[in-house]
Design an enzyme around this catalytic site. Sequence first.
Site, PDB file in Angstrom:
ATOM      1  CD  GLU A 251      -2.838  -0.838   0.362  1.00  0.00           C
ATOM      2  OE1 GLU A 251      -3.142  -0.116  -0.436  1.00  0.00           O
ATOM      3  OE2 GLU A 251      -3.777  -1.950   0.144  1.00  0.00           O
ATOM      4  CB  CYS A 285      -1.836   6.899   0.871  1.00  0.00           C
ATOM      5  SG  CYS A 285      -3.299   6.066   1.591  1.00  0.00           S
TER       6      CYS A 285
HETATM    7  P1  NAD Z   1       8.082   5.732   4.743  1.00  0.00           P
HETATM    8  O1  NAD Z   1       7.918   4.803   3.712  1.00  0.00           O
HETATM    9  O2  NAD Z   1       9.246   6.539   5.088  1.00  0.00           O
HETATM   10  O3  NAD Z   1       7.492   5.202   6.086  1.00  0.00           O
HETATM   11  C1  NAD Z   1       6.252   4.368   6.224  1.00  0.00           C
HETATM   12  C2  NAD Z   1       6.521   3.519   7.636  1.00  0.00           C
HETATM   13  O4  NAD Z   1       7.539   2.611   7.130  1.00  0.00           O
HETATM   14  C3  NAD Z   1       7.354   4.113   8.852  1.00  0.00           C
HETATM   15  O5  NAD Z   1       6.336   4.005   9.884  1.00  0.00           O
HETATM   16  C4  NAD Z   1       8.643   3.756   8.725  1.00  0.00           C
HETATM   17  O6  NAD Z   1       8.775   3.626  10.180  1.00  0.00           O
HETATM   18  C5  NAD Z   1       8.486   2.497   8.144  1.00  0.00           C
HETATM   19  N1  NAD Z   1       9.979   2.350   7.249  1.00  0.00           N
HETATM   20  C6  NAD Z   1      10.725   3.247   6.855  1.00  0.00           C
HETATM   21  N2  NAD Z   1      11.595   2.607   6.309  1.00  0.00           N
HETATM   22  C7  NAD Z   1      11.557   1.366   6.520  1.00  0.00           C
HETATM   23  C8  NAD Z   1      12.172   0.128   6.221  1.00  0.00           C
HETATM   24  N3  NAD Z   1      13.648   0.125   5.540  1.00  0.00           N
HETATM   25  N4  NAD Z   1      11.930  -1.128   6.735  1.00  0.00           N
HETATM   26  C9  NAD Z   1      10.798  -1.057   7.340  1.00  0.00           C
HETATM   27  N5  NAD Z   1       9.850  -0.295   7.626  1.00  0.00           N
HETATM   28  C10 NAD Z   1      10.343   1.082   7.160  1.00  0.00           C
HETATM   29  O7  NAD Z   1       6.805   6.951   4.475  1.00  0.00           O
HETATM   30  P2  NAD Z   1       6.364   8.158   5.295  1.00  0.00           P
HETATM   31  O8  NAD Z   1       6.757   9.262   4.585  1.00  0.00           O
HETATM   32  O9  NAD Z   1       6.722   8.079   6.671  1.00  0.00           O
HETATM   33  O10 NAD Z   1       5.127   7.837   5.203  1.00  0.00           O
HETATM   34  C11 NAD Z   1       3.981   8.449   4.303  1.00  0.00           C
HETATM   35  C12 NAD Z   1       4.047   7.765   2.862  1.00  0.00           C
HETATM   36  O11 NAD Z   1       3.371   6.390   3.222  1.00  0.00           O
HETATM   37  C13 NAD Z   1       3.367   8.220   1.913  1.00  0.00           C
HETATM   38  O12 NAD Z   1       4.125   7.970   0.616  1.00  0.00           O
HETATM   39  C14 NAD Z   1       2.073   7.927   1.917  1.00  0.00           C
HETATM   40  O13 NAD Z   1       1.321   8.130   0.539  1.00  0.00           O
HETATM   41  C15 NAD Z   1       2.289   6.611   2.234  1.00  0.00           C
HETATM   42  N6  NAD Z   1       0.983   5.842   2.753  1.00  0.00           N
HETATM   43  C16 NAD Z   1       0.186   4.835   1.784  1.00  0.00           C
HETATM   44  C17 NAD Z   1      -1.105   4.176   2.290  1.00  0.00           C
HETATM   45  C18 NAD Z   1      -1.961   3.251   1.546  1.00  0.00           C
HETATM   46  O14 NAD Z   1      -2.847   2.812   2.081  1.00  0.00           O
HETATM   47  N7  NAD Z   1      -1.531   3.246   0.138  1.00  0.00           N
HETATM   48  C19 NAD Z   1      -1.408   4.774   3.630  1.00  0.00           C
HETATM   49  C20 NAD Z   1      -0.630   5.673   4.254  1.00  0.00           C
HETATM   50  C21 NAD Z   1       0.551   6.121   3.995  1.00  0.00           C
END
Ligand code: NAD
Length: 478
Positions: A251, A285
């Site tokens: 997602e 998102c």
């Molecule tokens: P991010 O990808 O940096 O982090 C998201 C989550 O993943 C955080 O909790 C973080 O701790 C974890 N994470 C980061 N690096 C990781 C790794 N190497 N291994 C495991 N976990 C890791 O994103 P962000 O900027 O914090 O969040 C926003 C993003 O999430 C946006 O791009 C948004 O669109 C997306 N998002 C998508 C959905 C969906 O359902 N499609 C829902 C919510 C957020």
Amino acid sequence: MTEYKGKLGLYIGGEWLNSDGRDTQDVLNPATGETHAGLPMATSDDLDKALEATQRGFAEWRSTAPVERAAVLTKAASLLRARGDEIARIATLEQGKPTAEAKGEITLAAGLLDFHAGEAQRIYGRVLPRPTGSRSLVLKQPVGPVAAFCAWNFPVLNVVRKLGPAVASGCSIIIKPSEETAGSAIEVMRCFQDAGLPANVVQMVFGVPDTISRHLLSSSVTRKLSFTGSVPVGKHLLKLAADTVMKSTMELGGHGPVLVFDDCDLEITLDLLVANKFRNAGQVCISPTRFYVQDAVYERFAQGFAERTGRIKVGEGLDNSTQMGPMANPRGVTGINELVNDARSAGARILTGGDHGNQGRGFFYSPTVMTDVPLTARAMNEEPFGPLALISPFATVEEGIEQANRLPFGLAAYCFTENGRLQNRLAEEVEAGMIAINNVALSAPDSPFGGMKESGFGSEDGPEGIEAHLVIKTVHIK
Ligand code: NAD
């Protein structure tokens, strides 16, 4: 300082583990920048214990009657509702969103658990007709232990979207919610624990994200990856999962296009879109972001959008009069500021916002509306994930659809037109996993939530959310 009641810890093998002998990370209040508490970070030993526990939990839970799994989910849903006010307060204090939004999130999350309780009892296979004495069966079985990682923007719902279908389908799961919103995730965990979930079915860990995902995804115990977050991190995790050909649900991010046609009811459209754009300070998102408006109504739309946006009351989420809270973290503010400045220097016009506002502390950014943004500006290509609306004109249907489909994302799209034939065409041709026509609601327990293109694959919610946790086995008996 406002009292924060989050009780922070790791949950492994049915035990809560505190910070003794572990590093900690601060959980912050985005409205003030102050620290609430220190969150224990899992050690390598903790992760090994979590893997052992999840293996035991899977062996037990997969053979539990679906009706018993359903009972736990139903009870967890009712506890989530009963504790909703307190959990909403914790969510606001660590994520920033207005408390009314946090309560709405909890209501949706509880409804999702109720839905999964029903679906847990409807995981049917098939019996295929064969000559007498023979029989072929299609069995659906839980895939195995899941490793799940999720973002901070919906600190309750994102966690429920991982735990609900795993528990319903008979999987065990190790979840790493966002460290930034750990208190809300932990409250969800407590609802499951108090609902009678056996000790080893769910483990909740926090720590250095990259260390944890490498540890869990390199283990042969883990059979499914479920991730909610950005496209770059999703691609990285998919590469790790490829080594063991792991079933995956992704997602990822979006850059929601909105097509506004000149026959729509403009006032209603504007009311819906402005409220939806700035929900959760745009950190959604599926947030509508690129507004493509047909020439005849473009000027009125841009003016009406800016006027409504300028009236939004920004403030601390606990204040009942607040319509938009702070962003959740400082990197979000830096990111949005960079996109706005880049667009401004490329010739874009700011109709309202474009600054940090006047709160004086915390991670605030004003609701911002821009027009005349060149296609080459970063904001037109990168997900802002913040309170930024970009408005551009278009002339023909073909041109509108082409703009909507221009980016590699394909998560959510919105279309406003009264023309039924056009609605059908848009449903066919717009490249998005979810399309709202003449409305903005895209999330409901019974409807699959997910994207296409680089926004990911696999769905959460709906029966599809359970299917994503099952493997198919065909058995031919003679
Ligand atoms: P991010 O990808 O940096 O982090 C998201 C989550 O993943 C955080 O909790 C973080 O701790 C974890 N994470 C980061 N690096 C990781 C790794 N190497 N291994 C495991 N976990 C890791 O994103 P962000 O900027 O914090 O969040 C926003 C993003 O999430 C946006 O791009 C948004 O669109 C997306 N998002 C998508 C959905 C969906 O359902 N499609 C829902 C919510 C957020």
